[in-house]
Design an enzyme around this catalytic site. Structure first.
Site, mmCIF file in Angstrom:
data_model
loop_
_atom_site.group_PDB
_atom_site.id
_atom_site.type_symbol
_atom_site.label_atom_id
_atom_site.label_comp_id
_atom_site.label_asym_id
_atom_site.label_seq_id
_atom_site.Cartn_x
_atom_site.Cartn_y
_atom_site.Cartn_z
ATOM 1 N N ASN A 32 2.150 -17.891 -12.108
ATOM 2 C CA ASN A 32 2.324 -16.785 -12.908
ATOM 3 C C ASN A 32 0.975 -16.229 -13.333
ATOM 4 O O ASN A 32 0.715 -16.005 -14.303
ATOM 5 C CB ASN A 32 3.206 -17.318 -14.341
ATOM 6 C CG ASN A 32 3.622 -16.064 -15.133
ATOM 7 O OD1 ASN A 32 3.421 -15.871 -16.132
ATOM 8 N ND2 ASN A 32 4.285 -15.314 -14.246
ATOM 9 N N LEU A 33 0.373 -15.824 -12.111
ATOM 10 C CA LEU A 33 -1.036 -15.368 -12.158
ATOM 11 C C LEU A 33 -1.367 -14.103 -12.855
ATOM 12 O O LEU A 33 -0.209 -13.127 -12.661
ATOM 13 C CB LEU A 33 -1.580 -15.544 -10.785
ATOM 14 C CG LEU A 33 -1.233 -16.891 -10.319
ATOM 15 C CD1 LEU A 33 -2.161 -16.823 -8.792
ATOM 16 C CD2 LEU A 33 -2.096 -17.967 -11.122
ATOM 17 N N HIS A 37 -6.803 -15.210 -13.730
ATOM 18 C CA HIS A 37 -6.742 -16.089 -12.488
ATOM 19 C C HIS A 37 -7.603 -15.638 -11.456
ATOM 20 O O HIS A 37 -8.204 -16.458 -10.702
ATOM 21 C CB HIS A 37 -5.189 -16.507 -12.295
ATOM 22 C CG HIS A 37 -4.532 -17.246 -13.135
ATOM 23 N ND1 HIS A 37 -3.675 -16.751 -13.955
ATOM 24 C CD2 HIS A 37 -4.673 -18.653 -13.584
ATOM 25 C CE1 HIS A 37 -2.882 -17.608 -14.481
ATOM 26 N NE2 HIS A 37 -3.523 -18.802 -14.367
ATOM 27 N N GLN A 61 2.135 -32.943 -18.085
ATOM 28 C CA GLN A 61 1.141 -32.343 -19.116
ATOM 29 C C GLN A 61 2.139 -31.749 -20.181
ATOM 30 O O GLN A 61 1.464 -30.782 -21.042
ATOM 31 C CB GLN A 61 0.325 -31.686 -18.853
ATOM 32 C CG GLN A 61 0.555 -30.110 -17.956
ATOM 33 C CD GLN A 61 -0.523 -29.507 -17.391
ATOM 34 O OE1 GLN A 61 -1.172 -29.862 -16.296
ATOM 35 N NE2 GLN A 61 -1.016 -28.387 -17.932
ATOM 36 N N LEU A 186 -6.100 -13.117 -22.003
ATOM 37 C CA LEU A 186 -4.707 -13.255 -20.813
ATOM 38 C C LEU A 186 -4.330 -14.487 -21.118
ATOM 39 O O LEU A 186 -5.043 -15.650 -20.800
ATOM 40 C CB LEU A 186 -5.126 -12.537 -19.555
ATOM 41 C CG LEU A 186 -5.702 -11.177 -19.704
ATOM 42 C CD1 LEU A 186 -5.514 -10.754 -18.185
ATOM 43 C CD2 LEU A 186 -4.792 -10.214 -20.510
ATOM 44 N N SER A 187 -3.131 -14.759 -20.913
ATOM 45 C CA SER A 187 -2.312 -16.059 -20.814
ATOM 46 C C SER A 187 -0.668 -15.909 -20.128
ATOM 47 O O SER A 187 -0.421 -14.917 -20.297
ATOM 48 C CB SER A 187 -2.371 -16.539 -22.105
ATOM 49 O OG SER A 187 -1.348 -17.710 -22.209
HETATM 50 O O1 PAF Z 1 -5.004 -24.781 -16.715
HETATM 51 C C1 PAF Z 1 -3.870 -24.843 -16.167
HETATM 52 O O2 PAF Z 1 -3.174 -24.047 -15.526
HETATM 53 C C2 PAF Z 1 -3.338 -26.405 -16.194
HETATM 54 O O3 PAF Z 1 -3.714 -27.346 -17.086
HETATM 55 C C3 PAF Z 1 -4.182 -26.827 -14.790
HETATM 56 C C4 PAF Z 1 -5.756 -27.197 -14.998
HETATM 57 C C5 PAF Z 1 -3.789 -26.282 -13.686
HETATM 58 C C6 PAF Z 1 -3.549 -28.609 -14.615
HETATM 59 O O4 PAF Z 1 -2.117 -28.350 -14.276
#
Ligand code: PAF
Length: 283
Positions: A32-33, A37, A61, A186-187
Protein backbone atom coordinates in the site's frame (compact mmCIF):
# COMPACT_ATOMS: atom_id res chain seq x y z
CA UNK A 1 11.57 -5.09 -12.27
CA UNK A 2 10.90 -8.74 -11.49
CA UNK A 3 8.48 -9.91 -8.82
CA UNK A 4 9.30 -13.18 -7.06
CA UNK A 5 7.27 -15.00 -4.45
CA UNK A 6 9.67 -17.63 -3.14
CA UNK A 7 12.85 -17.45 -1.07
CA UNK A 8 14.58 -19.69 -3.63
CA UNK A 9 13.89 -17.27 -6.52
CA UNK A 10 14.85 -14.31 -4.32
CA UNK A 11 18.20 -15.83 -3.33
CA UNK A 12 18.99 -16.76 -6.92
CA UNK A 13 18.26 -13.22 -8.25
CA UNK A 14 20.27 -11.58 -5.45
CA UNK A 15 23.19 -13.99 -5.98
CA UNK A 16 23.22 -13.08 -9.65
CA UNK A 17 23.41 -9.34 -8.84
CA UNK A 18 26.10 -9.91 -6.24
CA UNK A 19 28.17 -11.97 -8.69
CA UNK A 20 28.03 -8.97 -11.04
CA UNK A 21 29.68 -6.94 -8.23
CA UNK A 22 26.56 -5.01 -7.22
CA UNK A 23 25.87 -3.77 -3.72
CA UNK A 24 22.46 -4.84 -2.48
CA UNK A 25 20.02 -2.30 -1.02
CA UNK A 26 16.83 -3.41 0.71
CA UNK A 27 13.52 -1.71 1.58
CA UNK A 28 11.09 -3.89 3.57
CA UNK A 29 7.45 -2.76 3.41
CA UNK A 30 3.92 -4.00 4.00
CA UNK A 31 2.73 -2.57 0.66
CA UNK A 32 0.00 0.00 0.00
CA UNK A 33 2.88 2.24 -0.98
CA UNK A 34 2.86 6.04 -0.92
CA UNK A 35 5.50 8.64 -1.75
CA UNK A 36 7.16 8.11 1.67
CA UNK A 37 8.02 4.57 0.56
CA UNK A 38 9.22 5.88 -2.80
CA UNK A 39 11.82 8.05 -1.02
CA UNK A 40 13.12 4.95 0.78
CA UNK A 41 13.58 3.13 -2.54
CA UNK A 42 15.19 6.21 -4.13
CA UNK A 43 17.60 6.40 -1.19
CA UNK A 44 18.45 2.71 -1.52
CA UNK A 45 19.06 3.19 -5.25
CA UNK A 46 21.52 6.01 -4.46
CA UNK A 47 23.46 3.76 -2.11
CA UNK A 48 23.35 0.41 -3.92
CA UNK A 49 23.31 -0.82 -7.50
CA UNK A 50 20.65 -3.49 -6.94
CA UNK A 51 17.54 -2.61 -4.94
CA UNK A 52 15.24 -5.23 -3.47
CA UNK A 53 11.90 -4.28 -1.90
CA UNK A 54 9.61 -6.64 -0.04
CA UNK A 55 5.87 -6.48 0.42
CA UNK A 56 4.61 -8.69 3.21
CA UNK A 57 1.78 -7.94 5.63
CA UNK A 58 3.35 -9.71 8.57
CA UNK A 59 0.72 -11.37 10.80
CA UNK A 60 3.28 -11.79 13.59
CA UNK A 61 3.38 -8.04 14.28
CA UNK A 62 -0.41 -7.51 14.48
CA UNK A 63 -2.20 -7.93 17.79
CA UNK A 64 -5.69 -9.35 18.29
CA UNK A 65 -8.29 -6.82 17.15
CA UNK A 66 -5.79 -4.87 15.03
CA UNK A 67 -6.13 -4.24 11.28
CA UNK A 68 -4.39 -7.35 9.83
CA UNK A 69 -7.40 -8.41 7.74
CA UNK A 70 -8.33 -4.98 6.50
CA UNK A 71 -4.74 -3.80 5.85
CA UNK A 72 -4.90 -2.75 2.16
CA UNK A 73 -3.37 -5.16 -0.39
CA UNK A 74 -2.63 -3.19 -3.57
CA UNK A 75 0.05 -5.22 -5.36
CA UNK A 76 -0.40 -3.95 -8.96
CA UNK A 77 -0.28 -0.26 -7.96
CA UNK A 78 2.67 -0.98 -5.64
CA UNK A 79 4.63 -2.69 -8.42
CA UNK A 80 4.22 0.39 -10.61
CA UNK A 81 5.41 2.74 -7.83
CA UNK A 82 8.42 0.55 -7.03
CA UNK A 83 9.41 0.42 -10.68
CA UNK A 84 9.19 4.23 -10.96
CA UNK A 85 11.31 4.66 -7.83
CA UNK A 86 14.14 2.46 -9.16
CA UNK A 87 13.50 -0.91 -7.55
CA UNK A 88 15.07 -3.90 -9.32
CA UNK A 89 13.41 -6.82 -7.58
CA UNK A 90 10.22 -7.20 -5.55
CA UNK A 91 9.88 -10.04 -3.06
CA UNK A 92 6.17 -10.60 -2.32
CA UNK A 93 5.92 -13.88 -0.40
CA UNK A 94 2.81 -15.58 0.97
CA UNK A 95 2.36 -16.18 4.69
CA UNK A 96 3.12 -19.89 4.04
CA UNK A 97 6.41 -19.00 2.33
CA UNK A 98 7.49 -16.86 5.29
CA UNK A 99 6.17 -19.16 8.02
CA UNK A 100 6.06 -22.66 6.47
CA UNK A 101 5.64 -24.36 9.86
CA UNK A 102 3.16 -21.80 11.17
CA UNK A 103 3.87 -19.04 13.64
CA UNK A 104 3.35 -20.73 17.00
CA UNK A 105 6.77 -22.42 17.05
CA UNK A 106 8.58 -19.73 15.05
CA UNK A 107 11.91 -18.64 16.57
CA UNK A 108 11.50 -15.04 17.77
CA UNK A 109 13.85 -12.10 17.97
CA UNK A 110 13.17 -9.70 20.79
CA UNK A 111 14.85 -6.43 21.67
CA UNK A 112 14.03 -5.78 25.33
CA UNK A 113 13.81 -2.30 26.88
CA UNK A 114 13.56 -0.39 23.59
CA UNK A 115 10.49 -2.44 22.65
CA UNK A 116 8.73 -1.94 25.96
CA UNK A 117 7.29 1.58 26.24
CA UNK A 118 5.48 3.85 23.77
CA UNK A 119 3.97 1.73 20.94
CA UNK A 120 5.25 -1.42 22.65
CA UNK A 121 3.04 -0.70 25.66
CA UNK A 122 -0.20 -0.53 23.68
CA UNK A 123 0.83 -3.14 21.08
CA UNK A 124 2.27 -6.06 23.09
CA UNK A 125 4.40 -8.37 20.92
CA UNK A 126 4.43 -5.90 18.04
CA UNK A 127 8.16 -5.19 18.02
CA UNK A 128 9.01 -8.86 18.52
CA UNK A 129 6.96 -9.53 15.37
CA UNK A 130 8.78 -6.75 13.54
CA UNK A 131 12.28 -7.79 14.70
CA UNK A 132 11.54 -11.43 13.82
CA UNK A 133 10.29 -10.75 10.30
CA UNK A 134 12.99 -8.17 9.57
CA UNK A 135 15.74 -10.56 10.68
CA UNK A 136 14.22 -13.31 8.50
CA UNK A 137 14.07 -10.90 5.55
CA UNK A 138 17.65 -9.77 6.21
CA UNK A 139 18.80 -13.40 6.16
CA UNK A 140 16.90 -14.03 2.94
CA UNK A 141 18.10 -10.92 1.09
CA UNK A 142 21.49 -10.44 2.80
CA UNK A 143 21.61 -6.75 1.88
CA UNK A 144 24.55 -4.39 2.37
CA UNK A 145 22.21 -1.57 3.33
CA UNK A 146 18.57 -1.36 4.40
CA UNK A 147 16.41 1.76 4.47
CA UNK A 148 13.58 2.49 6.93
CA UNK A 149 11.37 5.52 7.56
CA UNK A 150 11.96 7.71 10.62
CA UNK A 151 8.19 7.98 10.97
CA UNK A 152 8.34 4.66 12.82
CA UNK A 153 11.00 6.05 15.16
CA UNK A 154 10.78 3.30 17.77
CA UNK A 155 10.82 0.60 15.08
CA UNK A 156 13.98 2.12 13.60
CA UNK A 157 15.61 2.19 17.05
CA UNK A 158 14.65 -1.47 17.63
CA UNK A 159 16.09 -2.51 14.26
CA UNK A 160 19.32 -0.59 14.81
CA UNK A 161 19.71 -2.29 18.20
CA UNK A 162 18.94 -5.74 16.73
CA UNK A 163 21.51 -5.29 13.96
CA UNK A 164 24.14 -4.10 16.45
CA UNK A 165 23.41 -6.72 19.10
CA UNK A 166 23.27 -9.64 16.65
CA UNK A 167 26.29 -8.42 14.63
CA UNK A 168 24.40 -8.29 11.35
CA UNK A 169 26.70 -6.81 8.69
CA UNK A 170 24.06 -4.39 7.39
CA UNK A 171 24.10 -0.60 7.36
CA UNK A 172 20.75 0.79 8.51
CA UNK A 173 19.67 4.10 7.01
CA UNK A 174 16.77 6.16 8.46
CA UNK A 175 14.97 8.47 6.04
CA UNK A 176 13.05 11.60 7.13
CA UNK A 177 9.26 11.42 7.29
CA UNK A 178 7.42 12.58 4.19
CA UNK A 179 4.46 14.83 5.00
CA UNK A 180 1.36 16.11 3.22
CA UNK A 181 1.18 19.88 2.69
CA UNK A 182 -0.76 20.28 5.94
CA UNK A 183 1.94 18.40 7.90
CA UNK A 184 0.25 15.00 8.29
CA UNK A 185 2.87 12.25 8.10
CA UNK A 186 2.20 9.96 5.14
CA UNK A 187 1.03 6.54 6.28
CA UNK A 188 -0.88 3.68 4.72
CA UNK A 189 -3.31 3.98 7.64
CA UNK A 190 -4.30 7.54 6.58
CA UNK A 191 -6.43 5.76 3.96
CA UNK A 192 -8.76 4.62 6.76
CA UNK A 193 -9.69 8.22 7.63
CA UNK A 194 -12.97 9.84 6.54
CA UNK A 195 -12.71 13.30 4.95
CA UNK A 196 -13.69 14.83 8.25
CA UNK A 197 -11.07 12.84 10.19
CA UNK A 198 -8.43 13.61 7.56
CA UNK A 199 -9.04 17.33 8.15
CA UNK A 200 -8.50 16.88 11.91
CA UNK A 201 -5.44 14.61 11.75
CA UNK A 202 -2.76 17.33 11.19
CA UNK A 203 -3.30 18.44 14.81
CA UNK A 204 -0.69 15.81 15.76
CA UNK A 205 2.07 17.45 13.74
CA UNK A 206 0.94 20.89 14.90
CA UNK A 207 1.28 19.79 18.51
CA UNK A 208 4.72 18.26 17.92
CA UNK A 209 5.87 21.43 16.14
CA UNK A 210 4.58 23.73 18.88
CA UNK A 211 6.28 21.64 21.57
CA UNK A 212 9.52 21.55 19.57
CA UNK A 213 9.44 25.33 19.07
CA UNK A 214 8.91 25.92 22.79
CA UNK A 215 11.76 23.54 23.73
CA UNK A 216 14.06 25.17 21.17
CA UNK A 217 13.33 28.57 22.63
CA UNK A 218 14.51 27.34 26.05
CA UNK A 219 11.36 26.00 27.73
CA UNK A 220 12.22 22.73 29.51
CA UNK A 221 9.00 22.28 31.47
CA UNK A 222 8.16 19.12 29.53
CA UNK A 223 5.23 18.22 31.80
CA UNK A 224 3.47 21.56 31.23
CA UNK A 225 4.23 21.59 27.49
CA UNK A 226 2.84 18.08 27.26
CA UNK A 227 -0.33 18.95 29.19
CA UNK A 228 -1.04 21.90 26.86
CA UNK A 229 -0.75 19.73 23.78
CA UNK A 230 -2.75 16.84 25.27
CA UNK A 231 -5.55 19.33 25.71
CA UNK A 232 -5.26 20.51 22.10
CA UNK A 233 -5.17 16.95 20.71
CA UNK A 234 -8.14 15.80 22.78
CA UNK A 235 -10.12 18.96 22.01
CA UNK A 236 -9.70 18.13 18.30
CA UNK A 237 -11.46 14.81 18.94
CA UNK A 238 -8.55 12.34 19.12
CA UNK A 239 -8.02 9.81 21.92
CA UNK A 240 -4.41 10.11 23.04
CA UNK A 241 -2.33 6.96 23.50
CA UNK A 242 0.93 8.73 24.42
CA UNK A 243 2.77 12.00 24.00
CA UNK A 244 6.32 11.83 25.32
CA UNK A 245 9.61 13.69 25.21
CA UNK A 246 12.40 11.12 25.09
CA UNK A 247 16.15 10.96 24.49
CA UNK A 248 16.68 10.57 20.76
CA UNK A 249 19.34 7.86 21.00
CA UNK A 250 17.80 5.37 23.44
CA UNK A 251 14.20 6.54 23.95
CA UNK A 252 14.68 6.96 27.71
CA UNK A 253 12.68 9.78 29.35
CA UNK A 254 14.36 13.11 28.63
CA UNK A 255 15.70 15.51 31.22
CA UNK A 256 16.17 19.27 30.95
CA UNK A 257 19.90 18.69 30.31
CA UNK A 258 19.45 16.44 27.25
CA UNK A 259 20.29 17.90 23.85
CA UNK A 260 19.23 15.07 21.54
CA UNK A 261 15.45 14.80 21.89
CA UNK A 262 12.53 13.21 20.18
CA UNK A 263 8.88 14.01 20.83
CA UNK A 264 6.66 11.05 20.03
CA UNK A 265 2.90 10.86 19.77
CA UNK A 266 0.29 8.18 19.14
CA UNK A 267 -3.45 8.80 19.10
CA UNK A 268 -6.65 7.21 17.88
CA UNK A 269 -8.87 9.02 15.44
CA UNK A 270 -12.00 6.88 15.45
CA UNK A 271 -10.61 3.34 15.09
CA UNK A 272 -7.43 4.48 13.32
CA UNK A 273 -4.23 4.67 15.30
CA UNK A 274 -1.88 7.40 14.05
CA UNK A 275 1.73 7.94 15.12
CA UNK A 276 4.21 10.70 14.48
CA UNK A 277 7.41 12.14 15.97
CA UNK A 278 9.75 15.08 15.73
CA UNK A 279 13.47 14.78 16.41
CA UNK A 280 15.35 17.84 17.60
CA UNK A 281 18.94 18.56 18.43
CA UNK A 282 19.59 21.57 20.66
CA UNK A 283 22.83 23.56 20.41
O1 PAF B 1 7.35 -0.60 8.72
C1 PAF B 1 6.80 -1.58 8.19
O2 PAF B 1 6.13 -1.46 7.15
C2 PAF B 1 6.92 -2.94 8.81
O3 PAF B 1 6.91 -2.88 10.19
C3 PAF B 1 8.16 -3.74 8.31
C4 PAF B 1 9.46 -3.04 8.70
C5 PAF B 1 8.08 -3.89 6.80
C6 PAF B 1 8.18 -5.13 8.95
O4 PAF B 1 7.05 -5.86 8.62
Amino acid sequence: MNTVKTVRELRSAVAHARKAGKRIGFVPTMGNLHSGHATLVTKAAQQAEFVVASIFVNPLQFGAGEDLEKYPRTLAADQEKLLQAGCNLLFAPTVEEMYPDGMAGQTRVSVPQLSEGLCGASRPGHFEGVATVVSKLFNMVQPDIAVFGQKDYQQLAVIRAMVRDLNMPIQIIGEPTVRADDGLALSSRNGYLSDEQRAIAPVLYRSLSQMAAAIKSGDRDFARLRAEQVEQIEAAGLRLDYLEVRQGINLRPATAEDRDLVILVAAYLGATRLIDNLHLTLD
